[in-house]
Scaffold this active site. Structure first.
Site, PDB file in Angstrom:
ATOM      1  CG  HIS A  34      -1.914   1.120   1.188  1.00 55.30           C
ATOM      2  ND1 HIS A  34      -3.247   0.918   0.933  1.00 55.30           N
ATOM      3  CD2 HIS A  34      -1.777   2.462   1.329  1.00 55.30           C
ATOM      4  CE1 HIS A  34      -3.882   2.072   0.939  1.00 55.30           C
ATOM      5  NE2 HIS A  34      -2.996   3.043   1.177  1.00 55.30           N
ATOM      6  CG  HIS A  53      -1.046   7.058  -1.392  1.00 53.45           C
ATOM      7  ND1 HIS A  53      -2.287   7.229  -1.981  1.00 53.45           N
ATOM      8  CD2 HIS A  53      -1.262   6.310  -0.282  1.00 53.45           C
ATOM      9  CE1 HIS A  53      -3.197   6.622  -1.245  1.00 53.45           C
ATOM     10  NE2 HIS A  53      -2.605   6.053  -0.213  1.00 53.45           N
ATOM     11  CD  GLN A  73      -7.137  11.273  -1.429  1.00 49.99           C
ATOM     12  OE1 GLN A  73      -5.962  10.935  -1.497  1.00 49.99           O
ATOM     13  NE2 GLN A  73      -7.890  11.040  -0.361  1.00 49.99           N
ATOM     14  CG  HIS A 131      -7.479   4.291   0.723  1.00 48.11           C
ATOM     15  ND1 HIS A 131      -6.960   3.946  -0.494  1.00 48.11           N
ATOM     16  CD2 HIS A 131      -6.493   4.948   1.390  1.00 48.11           C
ATOM     17  CE1 HIS A 131      -5.710   4.373  -0.557  1.00 48.11           C
ATOM     18  NE2 HIS A 131      -5.403   4.981   0.563  1.00 48.11           N
ATOM     19  CD  GLU A 177      -6.629   6.438   5.960  1.00 48.79           C
ATOM     20  OE1 GLU A 177      -6.981   6.475   4.765  1.00 48.79           O
ATOM     21  OE2 GLU A 177      -5.510   6.837   6.347  1.00 48.79           O
ATOM     22  CG  ASP A 183      -0.799   5.053   3.600  1.00 51.86           C
ATOM     23  OD1 ASP A 183      -1.124   5.219   2.410  1.00 51.86           O
ATOM     24  OD2 ASP A 183      -1.538   5.358   4.553  1.00 51.86           O
ATOM     25  CD1 TRP A 186      -2.967  12.562   4.530  1.00 53.06           C
ATOM     26  CD2 TRP A 186      -1.838  12.351   2.600  1.00 53.06           C
ATOM     27  NE1 TRP A 186      -3.825  12.855   3.501  1.00 53.06           N
ATOM     28  CE2 TRP A 186      -3.171  12.734   2.312  1.00 53.06           C
ATOM     29  CE3 TRP A 186      -0.948  12.166   1.550  1.00 53.06           C
ATOM     30  CZ2 TRP A 186      -3.630  12.931   1.004  1.00 53.06           C
ATOM     31  CZ3 TRP A 186      -1.399  12.372   0.246  1.00 53.06           C
ATOM     32  CH2 TRP A 186      -2.726  12.750  -0.005  1.00 53.06           C
TER      33      TRP A 186
HETATM   34 FE   FE2 Z   1      -3.444   5.133   1.526  1.00 47.63          FE
END
Ligand code: FE2
Length: 434
Positions: A56, A58, A151, A209, A212, A308, A314
């Site tokens: 996982h 991005h 997203q 996702h 979350e 991630d 993030w």
């Molecule tokens: Fe993610």
């Protein structure tokens, strides 16, 4: 043999094992292999493992930390807003450049397969084009699998579903989703149904996702398990994050775990991110937020750990090191028993390889000769030391190397070289021992 690696310790604890390689594939794994190699490498008892797999990630956001500004609150929602500010400024060249740079880091860390979500809510699909280009360029040394990720919400964003279909048409591999971000619970469930039906029609994998959130009533995993079973998608679906499960009532979880197991849905936790992003609305005690990893494993669910984020809106940390991910996962999940620690290593190697459907992964004869020689004597020691990756091989060819950790002391009466390994006399508790 083209290459023989001598005196390896394997992840399952086998020691003094030789690995013979022919034409980029493993030809033999046995003690004291009689055949000689054109080249021979002495592993000297170190751990030789299949490469790390990140289930996982991005990659469209990687290394964008500070662009156009940093995340002040450190929350998931400010991160999503910040990513929205950055999107109009993205260029394909910059996306490709940052992703390639991260892939260099990955290879140096022995991370040779990554499943990356790619945001499809920008109508230009710039990031999709960029990552398809990156996938093509890194293919000789890294397996990059792409997930079409809406997203801004499949139903919440008016063009998301069309864009997702376009992205799949362009060659993106996996169907993504984000049901907890839709406007209502009902729309979240509807998005799961639509996406699973689309995947079933096209014969594609699904990785959403899912939940979350710290909201214990976020139960989209239930719908994902149901749709997986209804559409015969068993073994091809993963729920990523599943953090709401951390906050759920135990009674409901006792019903949910067998449902997930019977549906064949895999779980992907992201320990570094879950521990930093979840529980942000709590005072004290603060929730850890990671999903129920040992309980899912005990129920027979495939559980992987993902990275991630690395240096993005993030998360301002990270360097592509899956051992760091496993180290955090082990602590957050309190998986400190011997078998539990070993399971954490499986969560960054063989389990994500299975979830991604990687062909030829592993140490059996016939598998690709994709290997990492670590400066450690066992899988647990590799996690504990975030061990140096002495050599990284792809298809039997060395693609990265690093010196072993070597600190030196200047203390009277003490040895100069520091040995961080488990002391020899402790063999009985070393999982690398027979
Ligand atoms: Fe993610």
């Amino acid at each position: 043999m083209d290459l023989v690696i001598r005196n390896a310790t394997l992840p399952d604890g086998r020691q003094q094992t030789d690995i013979g390689i022919v034409d980029g594939r493993i030809a033999a794994v046995e003690p004291r292999l009689a055949a000689h190699g054109v080249r021979e490498i002495d592993a000297a008892g170190d751990l030789v493992s299949p490469p790390f797999v990140d289930a996982h990630f991005h990659m469209d956001a990687v290394l964008s930390y500070g662009l156009p500004r940093v995340n002040r609150s450190g929350t998931l929602l400010e991160g999503i807003a910040l990513w929205g500010e950055l999107k109009p400024e993205l260029t394909q060249d910059a996306l490709v450049e940052r992703a390639l740079r991260y892939c260099d880091w990955a290879v140096a860390r022995g991370l040779l397969a990554i499943r990356s979500h790619v945001d499809v809510c920008d109508d230009r699909l710039l990031a999709v084009e960029a990552l398809l280009e990156v996938r093509r360029r890194v293919a000789p040394y890294l397996d990059l699998q792409l997930v079409a990720f809406p997203q801004d919400g499949l139903l919440r964003s008016p063009t998301a579903f069309d864009n997702l279909k376009r992205a799949i048409g362009m060659g993106v591999d996996v169907v993504g989703g984000i049901p907890h971000f839709e406007r209502t619970m009902a729309q979240g469930a509807e998005s799961v149904r639509l996406l699973c039906e689309f995947a079933a029609e096209r014969g594609l994998y699904v990785d959403m996702h899912c939940d979350e959130s710290d909201d214990p009533l976020s139960r989209h995993i239930e719908t994902l398990a149901h749709e997986t079973q209804r559409l015969g998608l068993q073994g091809r679906v993963a729920g990523s994050h599943l953090t709401s499960m951390h906050s759920m009532d135990n009674y409901y979880v006792s019903k949910l775990l067998p449902l997930i197991a019977e549906s064949g849905v895999a779980a992907i936790a992201n320990p570094l991110i879950n521990i930093t992003l979840q529980g942000r609305h709590d005072t004290y005690p603060k929730r850890r937020g990671m999903t129920r990893v040992p309980e899912l494993m005990a129920a027979g669910v495939d559980v992987a750990f993902g990275h991630d984020c690395v240096l993005d809106p993030w998360y301002g940390m990270g360097s592509g090191d899956m051992l760091e991910v496993a180290h955090m996962g082990l602590h957050v999940a309190q998986m400190t028993g011997l078998e539990a620690m070993q399971a954490c290593y499986g969560a960054i190697t063989e389990t994500p390889a299975r979830i991604l459907g990687l062909e030829g992964y592993g140490l059996a004869p016939g598998c690709h000769a994709d290997l990492v020689i670590l400066d450690a004597g066992s899988t647990v020691e590799a996690i504990r030391l975030r061990a140096a990756r002495r050599l990284v091989l792809r298809r039997g060819r060395v693609v990265a190397e690093a010196p072993p950790a070597a600190s030196r002391l200047h203390l009277e009466g003490r040895p100069a070289a520091v040995d961080f390994r488990l002391p020899q006399g402790n063999k009985a508790v070393n999982p690398g021992s027979p």
